[in-house]
Every structure is written in structure tokens, then in C-alpha cells.
Design a protein around this motif. Structure first.
Motif, PDB file in Angstrom:
ATOM      1  N   ASP A 197       0.865  -1.182   0.000  1.00  0.00           N
ATOM      2  CA  ASP A 197       0.000   0.000   0.000  1.00  0.00           C
ATOM      3  C   ASP A 197       0.897   1.226   0.000  1.00  0.00           C
ATOM      4  OD1 ASP A 197      -1.715   2.105   0.539  1.00  0.00           O
ATOM      5  OD2 ASP A 197      -2.883   1.013   2.034  1.00  0.00           O
ATOM      6  N   SER A 199      -0.301   4.360  -0.720  1.00  0.00           N
ATOM      7  CA  SER A 199      -1.227   5.489  -0.809  1.00  0.00           C
ATOM      8  C   SER A 199      -0.823   6.661   0.075  1.00  0.00           C
ATOM      9  CB  SER A 199      -2.653   5.047  -0.460  1.00  0.00           C
ATOM     10  OG  SER A 199      -2.701   4.524   0.861  1.00  0.00           O
ATOM     11  N   ASN A 239      -6.801   1.974  -5.318  1.00  0.00           N
ATOM     12  CA  ASN A 239      -6.348   2.747  -4.152  1.00  0.00           C
ATOM     13  C   ASN A 239      -4.857   2.582  -3.870  1.00  0.00           C
ATOM     14  OD1 ASN A 239      -8.986   3.701  -3.692  1.00  0.00           O
ATOM     15  ND2 ASN A 239      -9.504   1.897  -2.469  1.00  0.00           N
ATOM     16  N   LYS A 240      -4.067   2.600  -4.949  1.00  0.00           N
ATOM     17  CA  LYS A 240      -2.613   2.613  -4.836  1.00  0.00           C
ATOM     18  C   LYS A 240      -2.081   1.427  -4.024  1.00  0.00           C
ATOM     19  CE  LYS A 240      -2.132   7.599  -5.477  1.00  0.00           C
ATOM     20  NZ  LYS A 240      -1.540   8.867  -4.974  1.00  0.00           N
TER      21      LYS A 240
END
Length: 423
Positions: A197, A199, A239-240
Motif C-alpha cells: 500500500d 497510498s 487505491n494505490k
């Protein structure tokens, strides 16, 4: 004991994707459903589920349950390219083996898809914190009674229905009741898995730029990197997030309890990361090292079974077809199981349950049997293991003909839609 009422009632054991899919499919054709799930609520960080790919038919099925395509598209990314490539472990370069630019799948995180399906069901359908104990079929075969323990109170409850649906996974206790000698088969390798992740972490900017440089179609491509007797999977999620899987040949490890996920130590993770330097390009190794809490799945499947319903008990999902993950079949098979079962029950009605289950079996059993065996073969090819009637696969020497079998589009029944669903 005969259950009164005109509406059929199904008791579903297991609240994973297979279970909630059956709840959608059956409630959509007028059945009353209840789902028993031993956990106390939905989790966004399931240790056994990371990324998955949805084929066009599965997307259509989900869209029909949700009343439109927008909810699914908002939780997934398109995968328009399926690419297999060989990694030169010395030069750390790639050579494309196969490339399909008409792939048309969608990438999802397991927890995102589960939450989407779960939240679109009426809240009273899923009974959290209910641990399945046993079941009994009435003498006249007209009903089935399930016993479950309410974990919060310790109370034992009984639920009566017309149909019991076993969606309790690859280690299904319900399947074991009818097929006590049917066991899982270790594939010969395990899979390190992780989701990076990026993000909210600006420190990962260099890592992501490196990945996009080496994997230029990241965001729309399902990448398979093949090395000597090993392979790795890589694709982007919404969502990255970037999902990766690395398969490693090894003797079967010991697992605890009813789990195919191993508990890993910091030392095991460090060794995995160091070993990755021997096989993969530096950018991929850097991504693996940046991933928090990677986990290790022991890979199993099972030989196809000859029967998937017994009186008024029916198996769905991994309870029927535990499969290796190389052909993106597990979730797609579960979704199609649910939809076909629902349509069969709608066609035949509660009054002819045996005909409905017989048709479900006749449609699904040939398909899932061939897909499980094909996924097994593809896994062994990519891992450089013995496969009858062919040489050990070497990705750096393989011809285009030899690479044909590892493409997703050559999975049996890849684009097939059962006649029951075409209307």
C-alpha cells in the motif's frame, strides 16, 4: 420434521465470498437464506485473501446482484493485458513469452469484493459468531437441521431449512461427512504473498517509479514473471496498492489447525527477501522488501470428486473444487457455482429439489473438474516440475508453442456461459 411454508429456505455454512454469493443468488430467486459465520464481523485485512482477478462472466453476475456495474467498477481496476515473461536471473532482464491484449478481467482485493457483496445483502441474513457444529437430514429428506454454537453466549441453536449449502472452504467439515477419505493434495510449492500500500507513504515514491519503469503496463496488466523453477505474479489494485505472489518449490511444511496459511517469523521474511535477489529484478525485490506483513500460503488442490450434492446438502466454492491459483479460478468458480445453483432452484422450485441439484451438478462438475486439473498442470509447468508427456519447462528457452498452455485464455471453458444463464 417437515418445514412449513411455500418459500424454500437455505442454510449456508460459511460467510466468505462463496457463502455471500450464494446468499445473493438464492435470495434473488425468492429463497429465504441464512448464513452462519463463526467470525464476529467483516475484516478488511483477511490473512488468506489478497488480490484476485474477476472474469467477464463473474463481473456480469455481480452486476446483476448489485443492480448495476458502478459499484463493482468503483472497487476494481481493469486488467486488459495478460503477459507471461521470462526473467534472466543473471542479467536481470525480461523477455516476453506471451501477451494477450484482449484479456478483459478486473482486479480486486479480496476484502474489498467481500465487503461489497456483504454490504449489499439485508443485514439479518448473516449470523455472525455462529460456529457450525453438525447437521441432520430428516428421514423423509424433506428438511435439514443445523446445530450451531453462538460463540458470544455458548448457546446451542438449531436452524431448520430445506437445503444446506456447504460454503465452508477447502477444509470443509461438511464435505468430510460424505467423503471422509477425500484429502487435499500438496502442490509441491508455497506462495509468499503481499500487498504493498503506497497510498500514504511518500518514501515509497522511488520504489513505485522503479516498478512502473520495469513493468510499464502496471495498472492494466497481469504480469507473470517466470524464472528457473519458480514464478512470480504482479498486478495493481485500486487505491494505490500492488499485489504480488512468489511461488517457491519446497517440501510440504507443517501448518497448525484448519489453516493453509503459515505463521511466519521475521527471520523467514528476511530470508525470503534475500533469496529474491537471486531471481528477480531489483525493482521487484525492493517492492517485496517494502511490503508490510507478507504471509505464506501452502498451496493445495484436490482431485475432482464425482458427486457434489447429497440428498438436500450441496457443496459450493472451495468445498467442491480446491484449486491452485494460477488460472484465477477459485473466486470465479465460486461466483458461478452460486449463480447456477440459484437458477437451478428457480427453475425446479422447492418441490423438486433433487432435480435442481442434479442439474447444478451436471453443469458445474465437468467444468470445475477440468479447470482444477488444468490449473494444476499450469502450476507445475511454471514451477519447472514434472508434467507428463513434456520436457521440464525452461522459460528462457521455451518456444511459442510451449508457452501456449500457460496463457489464461487457454483455460478450459474460459469464455463458456452455461445455457441456463444465457436467457
Amino acid at each position: 420434521m417437515r418445514r412449513e411454508g411455500k418459500t424454500g429456505k437455505a442454510i449456508i455454512v460459511g460467510g466468505s465470498i462463496a457463502g455471500v454469493s450464494c446468499a445473493h443468488a438464492l435470495s434473488g430467486v425468492g429463497w429465504e437464506v441464512v448464513v452462519l459465520e463463526k467470525s464476529f464481523g467483516h475484516t478488511t485485512g483477511s490473512p488468506t485473501g489478497a488480490g484476485l482477478g474477476l472474469d467477464p462472466l463473474s463481473c456480469d453476475i455481480i452486476t446483476s446482484w448489485l443492480g448495476g456495474s458502478a459499484p463493482l467498477q468503483s472497487r476494481t481496476l481493469p486488467l486488459s493485458v495478460d503477459q507471461n515473461q521470462a526473467t534472466d536471473t543473471e542479467k536481470k532482464t525480461h523477455r516476453i513469452l506471451t501477451r494477450d491484449e484482449e484479456f478483459n478481467f478486473r482486479a480486486a482485493h479480496w476484502a474489498d469484493l467481500h465487503e461489497l457483496l456483504l454490504n449489499s445483502l439485508p443485514p439479518n441474513i448473516l449470523m455472525w459468531g455462529h460456529h457450525f457444529l453438525s447437521f441432520s437430514i430428516a428421514d423423509d429428506k424433506a428438511s435439514v437441521t443445523v446445530k450451531a454454537k453462538v460463540l458470544e453466549t455458548g448457546e446451542i441453536v438449531e436452524i431448520v431449512g430445506d437445503l444446506l449449502i456447504a460454503a465452508d472452504g477447502c477444509l470443509s467439515s461438511i464435505r468430510r461427512t460424505f467423503l471422509p477419505n477425500h484429502t487435499l493434495r500438496y502442490a509441491g510449492y508455497c506462495a509468499w504473498r503481499g500487498v504493498l500500500d503506497y497510498s500514504e507513504n511518500v518514501d515509497l515514491e522511488t520504489t513505485i517509479k522503479g516498478i512502473r519503469r520495469v513493468y510499464p503496463d502496471m495498472g492494466k496488466c497481469l504480469y507473470f514473471d517466470l524464472g528457473p523453477r519458480t514464478h512470480c505474479v504482479l498486478y495493481e489494485l485500486l487505491n494505490k496498492r500492488i499485489n504480488w505472489i512468489w511461488y517457491i518449490n519446497q517440501p510440504e511444511p507443517q501448518t497448525k489447525g484448519n489453516s493453509v496459511t503459515m505463521k511466519v517469523s521475521k527471520e523467514m521474511i528476511n530470508k525470503m527477501q534475500e533469496d529474491a535477489n537471486q531471481f528477480w529484478v531489483p525493482e521487484l525485490v525492493k517492492l517485496m522488501k517494502a511490503t508490510k506483513e507478507p504471509f505464506l500460503n501452502v498451496i493445495y488442490d484436490s482431485d475432482p470428486i464425482e458427486k457434489i450434492f447429497f440428498d438436500n446438502v450441496v457443496l459450493v466454492g472451495d468445498a467442491v473444487h480446491p484449486t491452485t491459483p494460477h488460472c484465477l479460478r477459485s473466486t470465479n468458480m465460486s461466483l458461478l457455482d452460486a449463480q447456477v445453483l440459484g437458477k437451478c432452484l428457480e427453475k425446479w422450485g422447492r418441490g423438486d429439489l433433487q432435480s435442481a441439484l442434479s442439474e447444478y451438478q451436471s453443469i458445474r462438475l465437468p467444468m470445475v473438474s477440468k479447470q482444477v486439473l488444468h490449473a494444476r498442470k499450469v502450476g507445475r509447468i511454471k514451477q519447472g516440475l514434472d508434467v507428463p508427456d513434456r520436457e521440464i519447462f525452461d522459460p528462457n528457452k521455451a518456444s511459442s508453442e510451449e508457452c501456449c498452455e500457460i496463457q489464461q485464455k487457454n483455460v478450459p471453458f474460459f469464455s463458456y456461459i452455461p445455457e441456463l444463464l444465457r436467457s
